[in-house]
Design a protein around this motif. Structure first.
Motif, short mmCIF file in Angstrom:
data_model
loop_
_atom_site.label_atom_id
_atom_site.label_comp_id
_atom_site.label_asym_id
_atom_site.label_seq_id
_atom_site.Cartn_x
_atom_site.Cartn_y
_atom_site.Cartn_z
N LYS A 137 27.60 43.63 35.87
CA LYS A 137 28.51 42.39 36.09
C LYS A 137 29.75 42.60 36.45
N ASN A 161 29.69 33.88 39.42
CA ASN A 161 28.06 33.37 39.00
C ASN A 161 28.16 32.17 37.77
N GLU A 173 31.95 35.48 35.24
CA GLU A 173 31.07 36.53 35.52
C GLU A 173 30.72 36.56 36.99
N ASP A 175 28.93 38.81 40.54
CA ASP A 175 27.90 40.17 40.83
C ASP A 175 29.08 41.15 41.21
#
Length: 237
Positions: A137, A161, A173, A175
């Motif tokens: 991540k 996210n 956080e 991707d």
């Protein structure tokens, strides 16, 4: 004697300051190298690297050290070939650890990593033995301030996210593919970004008692003192 005691104290304080500066430099170098490996050596197109360089300069790291870290991570040091090797294993209490290294001597590095695990009652595992417990991540840690709402809005609109709220920091956080865009959006709010990188995050943390936690922390400390070690990830809460 009084003068001697005073000089001893001065030397002791200087030694502690030098050790502290050494740790700051080590962390700065690792942040730079991680950013280069994830996004390339050009700070104009790699926001994480640009911020890592700014943090290195903030702790008075010389420009030559910064350039050397970038060259090492991008493989541009003449006559030296570096290899990325990842080790997996279990520490005290069954805590899973992943150790990312960058080395010009594989035998030296694996011996040092194995020794650290063995010394603290852990054991190295095979490739894949614990990596399934982690997700890759993008992680951005910012200092909490009166800009929190603006930061969270910018983050949610640019690929975040999850946003974890702690007393002193926000941890955002994403991707990995959205990390650079997200980082630029968060940076544009003017908030103080403490850390920013693409790394591994445990998908299920485990709790251990205080004595075990101390042993795990000591293992991590031993590993991080090794110049070949770039990052240590673990699933201890």
């Amino acid at each position: 004697m009084a003068g001697h005691n005073k000089w001893s104290k001065v030397k002791h304080i200087k030694a502690k300051e030098d050790a502290k500066k050494g740790k700051l430099f080590t962390k700065a170098v690792r942040d730079i190298m991680t950013a280069v490996r994830d996004g390339g050596p050009n700070p104009d197109t790699n926001a994480a690297l640009r911020l890592a360089i700014e943090r290195a300069k903030a702790v008075s790291m010389p420009s030559d050290n910064i350039k050397r870290a970038i060259d090492k991570a991008s493989g541009n040091l003449p006559g030296v070939k570096y290899e990325e090797i990842t080790y997996e294993g279990y520490g005290p209490g069954g805590v899973a650890l992943i150790v990312e290294t960058l080395t010009d001597n594989k035998n030296r590095t694996v011996a040092a990593v194995r020794h650290a695990f063995n010394k603290m009652g852990g054991s190295l595992g095979t490739s894949g033995s614990v990596s399934w417990m982690f997700d890759k991540k993008g992680v951005i840690t910012v200092e909490r301030s009166d800009k929190d709402d603006e930061v969270m809005e910018a983050a949610l609109e640019n690929g975040a996210n999850d946003i974890l709220e702690f007393e002193e920091v926000l941890v955002i956080e994403s991707d990995p593919a959205d990390f650079n865009t997200l980082l630029q959006a968060v940076e544009s709010t003017g908030t103080n970004i403490l850390e920013s990188n693409v790394g591994l995050v445990a998908n299920n943390e485990i709790e251990v008692d205080d004595a075990t936690a101390e042993k795990v922390e000591k293992l991590i400390e031993i590993l991080e003192e090794n110049d070949d070690v770039q990052n240590v990830y673990y699933n201890m809460k």
